[in-house]
Scaffold this motif. Structure first.
Motif, PDB file in Angstrom:
ATOM      1  N   TYR A  38       0.779  -1.225   0.000  1.00 52.26           N
ATOM      2  CA  TYR A  38       0.000   0.000   0.000  1.00 52.26           C
ATOM      3  C   TYR A  38       0.818   1.285   0.000  1.00 52.26           C
ATOM      4  O   TYR A  38       0.266   2.361  -0.206  1.00 52.26           O
ATOM      5  CB  TYR A  38      -0.940   0.008   1.216  1.00 52.26           C
ATOM      6  CG  TYR A  38      -1.850  -1.200   1.258  1.00 52.26           C
ATOM      7  CD1 TYR A  38      -2.718  -1.474   0.211  1.00 52.26           C
ATOM      8  CD2 TYR A  38      -1.828  -2.071   2.344  1.00 52.26           C
ATOM      9  CE1 TYR A  38      -3.542  -2.581   0.243  1.00 52.26           C
ATOM     10  CE2 TYR A  38      -2.653  -3.176   2.390  1.00 52.26           C
ATOM     11  CZ  TYR A  38      -3.511  -3.421   1.334  1.00 52.26           C
ATOM     12  OH  TYR A  38      -4.323  -4.525   1.373  1.00 52.26           O
ATOM     13  N   GLY A  39       2.107   1.196   0.275  1.00 54.06           N
ATOM     14  CA  GLY A  39       2.920   2.396   0.241  1.00 54.06           C
ATOM     15  C   GLY A  39       3.234   2.965   1.609  1.00 54.06           C
ATOM     16  O   GLY A  39       2.796   2.468   2.643  1.00 54.06           O
ATOM     17  N   ARG A  40       4.013   4.040   1.595  1.00 54.45           N
ATOM     18  CA  ARG A  40       4.588   4.614   2.816  1.00 54.45           C
ATOM     19  C   ARG A  40       3.556   5.134   3.798  1.00 54.45           C
ATOM     20  O   ARG A  40       3.616   4.849   4.999  1.00 54.45           O
ATOM     21  CB  ARG A  40       5.554   5.725   2.436  1.00 54.45           C
ATOM     22  CG  ARG A  40       6.244   6.392   3.616  1.00 54.45           C
ATOM     23  CD  ARG A  40       7.319   7.329   3.123  1.00 54.45           C
ATOM     24  NE  ARG A  40       8.337   6.579   2.374  1.00 54.45           N
ATOM     25  CZ  ARG A  40       9.200   7.144   1.549  1.00 54.45           C
ATOM     26  NH1 ARG A  40       9.160   8.450   1.345  1.00 54.45           N
ATOM     27  NH2 ARG A  40      10.098   6.414   0.933  1.00 54.45           N
ATOM     28  N   ARG A  41       2.583   5.901   3.310  1.00 56.59           N
ATOM     29  CA  ARG A  41       1.620   6.526   4.227  1.00 56.59           C
ATOM     30  C   ARG A  41       0.824   5.487   5.008  1.00 56.59           C
ATOM     31  O   ARG A  41       0.699   5.568   6.234  1.00 56.59           O
ATOM     32  CB  ARG A  41       0.668   7.437   3.443  1.00 56.59           C
ATOM     33  CG  ARG A  41      -0.366   8.149   4.316  1.00 56.59           C
ATOM     34  CD  ARG A  41      -1.135   9.164   3.488  1.00 56.59           C
ATOM     35  NE  ARG A  41      -1.862   8.525   2.407  1.00 56.59           N
ATOM     36  CZ  ARG A  41      -3.065   7.978   2.555  1.00 56.59           C
ATOM     37  NH1 ARG A  41      -3.660   7.991   3.741  1.00 56.59           N
ATOM     38  NH2 ARG A  41      -3.686   7.422   1.531  1.00 56.59           N
ATOM     39  N   ILE A  42       0.288   4.500   4.309  1.00 62.15           N
ATOM     40  CA  ILE A  42      -0.500   3.462   4.965  1.00 62.15           C
ATOM     41  C   ILE A  42       0.370   2.652   5.920  1.00 62.15           C
ATOM     42  O   ILE A  42      -0.048   2.288   7.023  1.00 62.15           O
ATOM     43  CB  ILE A  42      -1.162   2.545   3.914  1.00 62.15           C
ATOM     44  CG1 ILE A  42      -2.295   3.294   3.211  1.00 62.15           C
ATOM     45  CG2 ILE A  42      -1.684   1.266   4.556  1.00 62.15           C
ATOM     46  CD1 ILE A  42      -3.422   3.721   4.126  1.00 62.15           C
ATOM     47  N   ALA A  43       1.602   2.351   5.510  1.00 63.30           N
ATOM     48  CA  ALA A  43       2.505   1.579   6.367  1.00 63.30           C
ATOM     49  C   ALA A  43       2.809   2.349   7.651  1.00 63.30           C
ATOM     50  O   ALA A  43       2.885   1.760   8.736  1.00 63.30           O
ATOM     51  CB  ALA A  43       3.796   1.262   5.620  1.00 63.30           C
ATOM     52  N   MET A  44       2.987   3.661   7.536  1.00 65.32           N
ATOM     53  CA  MET A  44       3.278   4.460   8.727  1.00 65.32           C
ATOM     54  C   MET A  44       2.066   4.556   9.643  1.00 65.32           C
ATOM     55  O   MET A  44       2.216   4.539  10.869  1.00 65.32           O
ATOM     56  CB  MET A  44       3.756   5.852   8.313  1.00 65.32           C
ATOM     57  CG  MET A  44       5.174   5.845   7.762  1.00 65.32           C
ATOM     58  SD  MET A  44       5.860   7.513   7.586  1.00 65.32           S
ATOM     59  CE  MET A  44       7.589   7.115   7.219  1.00 65.32           C
ATOM     60  N   ILE A  45       0.885   4.643   9.066  1.00 67.62           N
ATOM     61  CA  ILE A  45      -0.325   4.658   9.890  1.00 67.62           C
ATOM     62  C   ILE A  45      -0.476   3.323  10.612  1.00 67.62           C
ATOM     63  O   ILE A  45      -0.855   3.273  11.793  1.00 67.62           O
ATOM     64  CB  ILE A  45      -1.563   4.944   9.023  1.00 67.62           C
ATOM     65  CG1 ILE A  45      -1.508   6.379   8.488  1.00 67.62           C
ATOM     66  CG2 ILE A  45      -2.852   4.731   9.820  1.00 67.62           C
ATOM     67  CD1 ILE A  45      -2.595   6.724   7.507  1.00 67.62           C
ATOM     68  N   ILE A 114      -6.854   0.648   0.866  1.00 68.83           N
ATOM     69  CA  ILE A 114      -7.145   0.428   2.284  1.00 68.83           C
ATOM     70  C   ILE A 114      -7.259   1.782   2.962  1.00 68.83           C
ATOM     71  O   ILE A 114      -6.499   2.703   2.655  1.00 68.83           O
ATOM     72  CB  ILE A 114      -6.038  -0.438   2.935  1.00 68.83           C
ATOM     73  CG1 ILE A 114      -6.363  -0.720   4.400  1.00 68.83           C
ATOM     74  CG2 ILE A 114      -4.684   0.227   2.819  1.00 68.83           C
ATOM     75  CD1 ILE A 114      -5.374  -1.686   5.048  1.00 68.83           C
ATOM     76  N   SER A 115      -8.233   1.935   3.852  1.00 70.99           N
ATOM     77  CA  SER A 115      -8.437   3.227   4.507  1.00 70.99           C
ATOM     78  C   SER A 115      -7.440   3.445   5.635  1.00 70.99           C
ATOM     79  O   SER A 115      -6.848   2.500   6.156  1.00 70.99           O
ATOM     80  CB  SER A 115      -9.866   3.301   5.071  1.00 70.99           C
ATOM     81  OG  SER A 115     -10.027   2.395   6.143  1.00 70.99           O
ATOM     82  N   ASN A 116      -7.279   4.711   6.007  1.00 73.42           N
ATOM     83  CA  ASN A 116      -6.397   5.040   7.121  1.00 73.42           C
ATOM     84  C   ASN A 116      -6.865   4.374   8.406  1.00 73.42           C
ATOM     85  O   ASN A 116      -6.055   3.860   9.191  1.00 73.42           O
ATOM     86  CB  ASN A 116      -6.347   6.562   7.330  1.00 73.42           C
ATOM     87  CG  ASN A 116      -5.710   7.288   6.170  1.00 73.42           C
ATOM     88  OD1 ASN A 116      -5.018   6.696   5.354  1.00 73.42           O
ATOM     89  ND2 ASN A 116      -5.950   8.592   6.082  1.00 73.42           N
ATOM     90  N   ARG A 117      -8.183   4.390   8.616  1.00 72.40           N
ATOM     91  CA  ARG A 117      -8.743   3.787   9.829  1.00 72.40           C
ATOM     92  C   ARG A 117      -8.468   2.288   9.888  1.00 72.40           C
ATOM     93  O   ARG A 117      -8.097   1.759  10.932  1.00 72.40           O
ATOM     94  CB  ARG A 117     -10.251   4.044   9.888  1.00 72.40           C
ATOM     95  CG  ARG A 117     -10.935   3.439  11.106  1.00 72.40           C
ATOM     96  CD  ARG A 117     -12.416   3.751  11.123  1.00 72.40           C
ATOM     97  NE  ARG A 117     -12.639   5.185  11.247  1.00 72.40           N
ATOM     98  CZ  ARG A 117     -13.854   5.736  11.309  1.00 72.40           C
ATOM     99  NH1 ARG A 117     -14.946   4.965  11.248  1.00 72.40           N
ATOM    100  NH2 ARG A 117     -13.988   7.038  11.425  1.00 72.40           N
ATOM    101  N   LYS A 118      -8.623   1.636   8.744  1.00 72.05           N
ATOM    102  CA  LYS A 118      -8.388   0.192   8.713  1.00 72.05           C
ATOM    103  C   LYS A 118      -6.913  -0.118   8.922  1.00 72.05           C
ATOM    104  O   LYS A 118      -6.565  -1.078   9.625  1.00 72.05           O
ATOM    105  CB  LYS A 118      -8.862  -0.399   7.385  1.00 72.05           C
ATOM    106  CG  LYS A 118      -8.744  -1.917   7.334  1.00 72.05           C
ATOM    107  CD  LYS A 118      -9.359  -2.484   6.064  1.00 72.05           C
ATOM    108  CE  LYS A 118      -9.275  -4.007   6.054  1.00 72.05           C
ATOM    109  NZ  LYS A 118      -9.882  -4.578   4.823  1.00 72.05           N
ATOM    110  N   ALA A 119      -6.043   0.682   8.337  1.00 72.62           N
ATOM    111  CA  ALA A 119      -4.605   0.478   8.506  1.00 72.62           C
ATOM    112  C   ALA A 119      -4.217   0.609   9.980  1.00 72.62           C
ATOM    113  O   ALA A 119      -3.471  -0.212  10.518  1.00 72.62           O
ATOM    114  CB  ALA A 119      -3.826   1.487   7.667  1.00 72.62           C
ATOM    115  N   PHE A 120      -4.748   1.647  10.637  1.00 72.13           N
ATOM    116  CA  PHE A 120      -4.473   1.843  12.066  1.00 72.13           C
ATOM    117  C   PHE A 120      -5.011   0.677  12.884  1.00 72.13           C
ATOM    118  O   PHE A 120      -4.326   0.166  13.781  1.00 72.13           O
ATOM    119  CB  PHE A 120      -5.103   3.152  12.540  1.00 72.13           C
ATOM    120  CG  PHE A 120      -4.898   3.437  14.004  1.00 72.13           C
ATOM    121  CD1 PHE A 120      -3.772   4.124  14.433  1.00 72.13           C
ATOM    122  CD2 PHE A 120      -5.821   3.015  14.942  1.00 72.13           C
ATOM    123  CE1 PHE A 120      -3.567   4.389  15.785  1.00 72.13           C
ATOM    124  CE2 PHE A 120      -5.628   3.268  16.297  1.00 72.13           C
ATOM    125  CZ  PHE A 120      -4.499   3.956  16.709  1.00 72.13           C
ATOM    126  N   ALA A 121      -6.242   0.259  12.569  1.00 76.97           N
ATOM    127  CA  ALA A 121      -6.873  -0.838  13.320  1.00 76.97           C
ATOM    128  C   ALA A 121      -6.091  -2.137  13.172  1.00 76.97           C
ATOM    129  O   ALA A 121      -5.921  -2.884  14.137  1.00 76.97           O
ATOM    130  CB  ALA A 121      -8.313  -1.035  12.845  1.00 76.97           C
TER     131      ALA A 121
END
Length: 210
Positions: A38-45, A114-121
């Protein structure tokens, strides 16, 4: 309050934590997968989710709830099976991964899958449902931290562990999501996902067998 009295404890906790967080496990596997998929942003979240979940384990340890998990085989077994089931759920999705169109440039656009919320969860649950993580922090606070240490200092230790964990995985996310790394792995991304799915299955099995 003389903070210099607690440097020994802090350095001990920081050293043990560094060894633990750098060891391959469910957190490492899921951050690695998200970095490539998914890339950097999603991985960091996702990494931030892992870091925040550390506070859950710290809370268990400070309140003594983790001791119940450690000393009650039935509760530990149930918790282990719940954690294993979650890892299996993620693993099945990874094993179903299909090849991507390599004609398209590798970019952060794939993070929309994938959403930010799902990545965090996912990051939070992957770490939060790991009973071995709970026992690790319980052991660290029981062995390395004196019973005379004020609760405010113990809380500061916990905040450090949370931030340090998040920063470590964010750093890992940054390295793994660079353009060259993603471009190299992207053409084999479906195989990579399947391998990571198999790794997650093995980790799930380890939770319920060991």
């Amino acid at each position: 309050m003389d903070l210099s009295l607690y440097w020994g404890e802090f350095l001990t906790i920081a050293g043990v934590h560094l060894l633990a967080v750098a060891s391959p496990g469910p957190d490492f596997a899921i951050v690695l997968k998200h970095s490539i998929s998914y890339g950097r942003r999603i991985a960091m979240i996702t990494s931030i989710g892992v870091g925040v979940a550390i506070l859950l384990h710290v809370t268990y340890s400070l309140l003594g709830i983790g001791l119940l998990l450690k000393t009650n085989p039935l509760i530990y077994t149930i918790f282990s099976y719940v954690a294993a089931a979650y890892l299996v759920y993620i693993a099945v999705g990874a094993l179903k991964s299909k090849a991507v169109d390599t004609a398209e440039p590798a970019s952060e656009a794939s993070s929309n899958e994938i959403s930010n919320r799902k990545a965090f969860a996912i990051g939070f649950l992957t770490n939060g449902l790991n009973p071995k993580a709970t026992l690790f922090f319980l052991s660290v606070f029981a062995v390395a931290v004196s019973s005379q240490t004020p609760s405010s200092i113990k809380l500061a230790y916990g905040l450090y562990l949370s931030v340090a964990t998040g920063m470590w995985f964010c750093f890992l996310s940054y390295l793994l999501s660079t353009r060259k790394v993603r471009a190299f792995i992207r053409q084999y991304s479906h195989w990579f996902d399947r391998v990571m799915g198999a790794v997650l299955l093995l980790l799930a099995a380890k939770l319920v067998i060991v």
